[in-house]
Design a protein around this motif. Structure first.
Motif, PDB file in Angstrom:
ATOM      1  N   ASP A   6       0.835  -1.197   0.000  1.00  0.00           N
ATOM      2  CA  ASP A   6       0.000   0.000   0.000  1.00  0.00           C
ATOM      3  C   ASP A   6       0.876   1.256   0.000  1.00  0.00           C
ATOM      4  OD1 ASP A   6      -2.079  -1.744   0.146  1.00  0.00           O
ATOM      5  OD2 ASP A   6      -2.543  -1.367   2.263  1.00  0.00           O
ATOM      6  N   ASN A   7       0.414   2.290  -0.684  1.00  0.00           N
ATOM      7  CA  ASN A   7       1.083   3.593  -0.726  1.00  0.00           C
ATOM      8  C   ASN A   7       2.461   3.553  -1.374  1.00  0.00           C
ATOM      9  OD1 ASN A   7      -1.091   4.843   0.723  1.00  0.00           O
ATOM     10  ND2 ASN A   7      -0.263   3.930   2.602  1.00  0.00           N
ATOM     11  N   LYS A   8       2.692   2.530  -2.201  1.00  0.00           N
ATOM     12  CA  LYS A   8       3.933   2.429  -2.961  1.00  0.00           C
ATOM     13  C   LYS A   8       3.611   2.413  -4.448  1.00  0.00           C
ATOM     14  CE  LYS A   8       6.244  -0.051   0.771  1.00  0.00           C
ATOM     15  NZ  LYS A   8       5.186   0.330   1.710  1.00  0.00           N
ATOM     16  N   LEU A  60      13.625   4.589 -11.025  1.00  0.00           N
ATOM     17  CA  LEU A  60      12.524   4.476 -10.067  1.00  0.00           C
ATOM     18  C   LEU A  60      13.021   3.943  -8.728  1.00  0.00           C
ATOM     19  CD1 LEU A  60       9.571   3.113 -12.242  1.00  0.00           C
ATOM     20  CD2 LEU A  60       9.655   5.302 -11.037  1.00  0.00           C
ATOM     21  N   LEU A  61      13.898   2.947  -8.755  1.00  0.00           N
ATOM     22  CA  LEU A  61      14.410   2.397  -7.500  1.00  0.00           C
ATOM     23  C   LEU A  61      15.265   3.406  -6.745  1.00  0.00           C
ATOM     24  CD1 LEU A  61      15.253  -1.261  -8.588  1.00  0.00           C
ATOM     25  CD2 LEU A  61      13.437  -0.526  -7.028  1.00  0.00           C
ATOM     26  N   ALA A  62      15.809   4.399  -7.445  1.00  0.00           N
ATOM     27  CA  ALA A  62      16.582   5.439  -6.764  1.00  0.00           C
ATOM     28  C   ALA A  62      15.718   6.273  -5.828  1.00  0.00           C
ATOM     29  CB  ALA A  62      17.266   6.343  -7.790  1.00  0.00           C
ATOM     30  N   PHE A  63      14.394   6.229  -6.014  1.00  0.00           N
ATOM     31  CA  PHE A  63      13.497   6.922  -5.091  1.00  0.00           C
ATOM     32  C   PHE A  63      13.462   6.237  -3.723  1.00  0.00           C
ATOM     33  CE2 PHE A  63      12.015   8.896  -8.963  1.00  0.00           C
ATOM     34  CZ  PHE A  63      11.630  10.167  -8.561  1.00  0.00           C
ATOM     35  N   ASN A  64      14.107   5.077  -3.602  1.00  0.00           N
ATOM     36  CA  ASN A  64      14.223   4.398  -2.306  1.00  0.00           C
ATOM     37  C   ASN A  64      15.587   4.627  -1.655  1.00  0.00           C
ATOM     38  OD1 ASN A  64      11.704   3.250  -2.860  1.00  0.00           O
ATOM     39  ND2 ASN A  64      12.571   1.337  -3.641  1.00  0.00           N
ATOM     40  N   ASP A  65      16.445   5.421  -2.269  1.00  0.00           N
ATOM     41  CA  ASP A  65      17.837   5.495  -1.833  1.00  0.00           C
ATOM     42  C   ASP A  65      18.027   6.077  -0.438  1.00  0.00           C
ATOM     43  OD1 ASP A  65      18.782   4.287  -4.083  1.00  0.00           O
ATOM     44  OD2 ASP A  65      19.690   6.096  -4.979  1.00  0.00           O
ATOM     45  N   GLY A  67      16.358   5.151   2.075  1.00  0.00           N
ATOM     46  CA  GLY A  67      15.897   4.145   3.026  1.00  0.00           C
ATOM     47  C   GLY A  67      14.403   4.046   3.152  1.00  0.00           C
ATOM     48  N   GLU A  68      13.676   4.967   2.531  1.00  0.00           N
ATOM     49  CA  GLU A  68      12.215   4.929   2.552  1.00  0.00           C
ATOM     50  C   GLU A  68      11.734   4.112   1.358  1.00  0.00           C
ATOM     51  OE1 GLU A  68       8.649   5.732   4.396  1.00  0.00           O
ATOM     52  OE2 GLU A  68      10.617   6.450   5.061  1.00  0.00           O
ATOM     53  N   HIS A  69      10.887   3.109   1.640  1.00  0.00           N
ATOM     54  CA  HIS A  69      10.424   2.194   0.588  1.00  0.00           C
ATOM     55  C   HIS A  69       9.231   2.820  -0.133  1.00  0.00           C
ATOM     56  CE1 HIS A  69       8.902  -2.126  -0.515  1.00  0.00           C
ATOM     57  NE2 HIS A  69       9.350  -1.460  -1.560  1.00  0.00           N
ATOM     58  N   ARG A  70       9.511   3.493  -1.268  1.00  0.00           N
ATOM     59  CA  ARG A  70       8.460   4.170  -2.025  1.00  0.00           C
ATOM     60  C   ARG A  70       8.088   3.435  -3.307  1.00  0.00           C
ATOM     61  NH1 ARG A  70      12.223   8.235  -0.674  1.00  0.00           N
ATOM     62  NH2 ARG A  70      11.484   9.582   1.022  1.00  0.00           N
ATOM     63  N   VAL A  71       9.029   2.671  -3.849  1.00  0.00           N
ATOM     64  CA  VAL A  71       8.833   1.997  -5.137  1.00  0.00           C
ATOM     65  C   VAL A  71       9.115   0.509  -4.987  1.00  0.00           C
ATOM     66  CG1 VAL A  71       9.630   1.815  -7.527  1.00  0.00           C
ATOM     67  CG2 VAL A  71       9.473   4.067  -6.438  1.00  0.00           C
ATOM     68  N   ALA A 218      14.362  14.500  -0.629  1.00  0.00           N
ATOM     69  CA  ALA A 218      15.095  13.457   0.088  1.00  0.00           C
ATOM     70  C   ALA A 218      15.971  12.608  -0.819  1.00  0.00           C
ATOM     71  CB  ALA A 218      14.112  12.559   0.850  1.00  0.00           C
ATOM     72  N   VAL A 219      15.627  12.531  -2.108  1.00  0.00           N
ATOM     73  CA  VAL A 219      16.415  11.748  -3.063  1.00  0.00           C
ATOM     74  C   VAL A 219      16.849  12.676  -4.197  1.00  0.00           C
ATOM     75  CG1 VAL A 219      15.272   9.579  -2.505  1.00  0.00           C
ATOM     76  CG2 VAL A 219      14.342  11.012  -4.326  1.00  0.00           C
TER      77      VAL A 219
END
Length: 303
Positions: A6-8, A60-65, A67-71, A218-219
């Motif tokens: 959810d919310n990812k 897209l995975l760089a949006f998690n860099d 430490g927040e799991h967004r993608v 943040a990223v």
């Protein structure tokens, strides 16, 4: 509490969309699944080359860099589970943090999009893409011959969309196909204040903008979007007003009036471009990663 997505932003894609498995696929076509499986097992520790969707996934995975799991990126493949070993090994060796995958050994995998809550499905298999679109998921068939350059503009994720039958419904395209350009222009001028109904990719554009807002500063990656359409003035106005009514902004808008899209996309340098017309996809593939959206009246006629 169980894990959920959810919310990812959830992207599902086949192994051939993420990696260049065209040579291995020829073995499958010519020698069958056992030879294909044996070859993939033999090459388990050999990293596959980036495929059409690799730049999109990497950024897209760089949006998690932070430490927040967004993608979340999930492999959704007709491959057998053994061949899936190479997919995950290749992802690890290419620096992609992938944790989830579904391998169906030839069975249609798109039925798993719903439990994933996917915002996008990319595949080289046209039947799987059509099944996903028919189930109301944004989906596109990747053009395997697309130019792929994962190194360009490393801190910017660039995605371009066609308008009618992609971001918008094909309501206006139906007028154009049935009655010609003059009727299309008159229809759009008459209905300029009425927003176009949404097309299959509106949910993806909305999800991308939510992702950018959630990540903030943040990223280091920034989203840059473009509308690239065959519309021209005065029909451009309805497209712009529709986006405004939706509360969605795009960074660039190209109203090309039937010009080839490839040369303009070559300047934009997209990490992915989505279009419903094969001729535009063929032109665009020379500029960057491209996906065919088999939606709308143009594709119904072709079928």
């Amino acid at each position: 509490m169980g894990v959920n997505l959810d919310n990812k932003l959830v992207v599902a894609l086949s192994s051939r969309a993420l990696f260049d498995f065209e040579a291995e696929n020829r073995v499958f076509d010519e020698q069958g699944d056992h030879a294909y499986e044996a070859l993939q097992l033999e090459r388990t520790q050999v990293p596959a080359k980036p495929g059409v969707a690799f730049p999109l996934v990497k950024k897209l995975l760089a949006f998690n860099d932070d430490g927040e799991h967004r993608v979340e990126v999930v492999i959704l493949s007709r491959n057998d589970p053994v061949s899936g070993l190479r997919v995950f090994h290749s992802a690890k060796m290419q620096g992609l943090n992938l944790e989830r995958g579904v391998f169906t050994k030839g069975a249609p995998p798109f039925r798993y999009l719903r439990p994933l809550g996917a915002h996008l499905f990319l595949s080289a298999n046209p039947e799987d893409v059509q099944g996903a679109l028919d189930s109301s998921f944004p989906a596109a068939r990747v053009f395997s011959a697309s130019v792929v350059d994962a190194a360009r503009h490393p801190n910017e994720l660039r995605i371009a969309f066609d308008g009618d039958a992609v971001l918008f419904s094909d309501e206006a395209e139906q007028i154009f196909q049935a009655d010609g350009l003059d009727a299309f222009q008159a229809h759009e001028a008459k209905h300029v204040a009425r927003p176009l109904p949404p097309g299959p990719f509106k949910p993806l554009l909305e999800a991308l903008h939510r992702l950018q807002r959630a990540a903030g500063e943040a990223v280091p990656v920034r989203l840059r979007t473009a509308l690239v359409t065959a519309r021209s003035a005065p029909a451009h106005e309805r497209a712009i007003r529709t986006l405004m009514q939706w509360g969605i902004e795009v960074d660039e808008a190209m109203f090309l009036g039937g010009l080839q899209k490839g040369p303009f996309l070559r300047e934009f340098e997209p990490d992915f471009f989505f279009d419903d017309q094969l001729a535009h996809c063929e032109s665009a593939a020379l500029a960057g990663p491209t996906g065919h959206v088999a939606a709308g009246v143009v594709n119904l006629r072709r079928a």
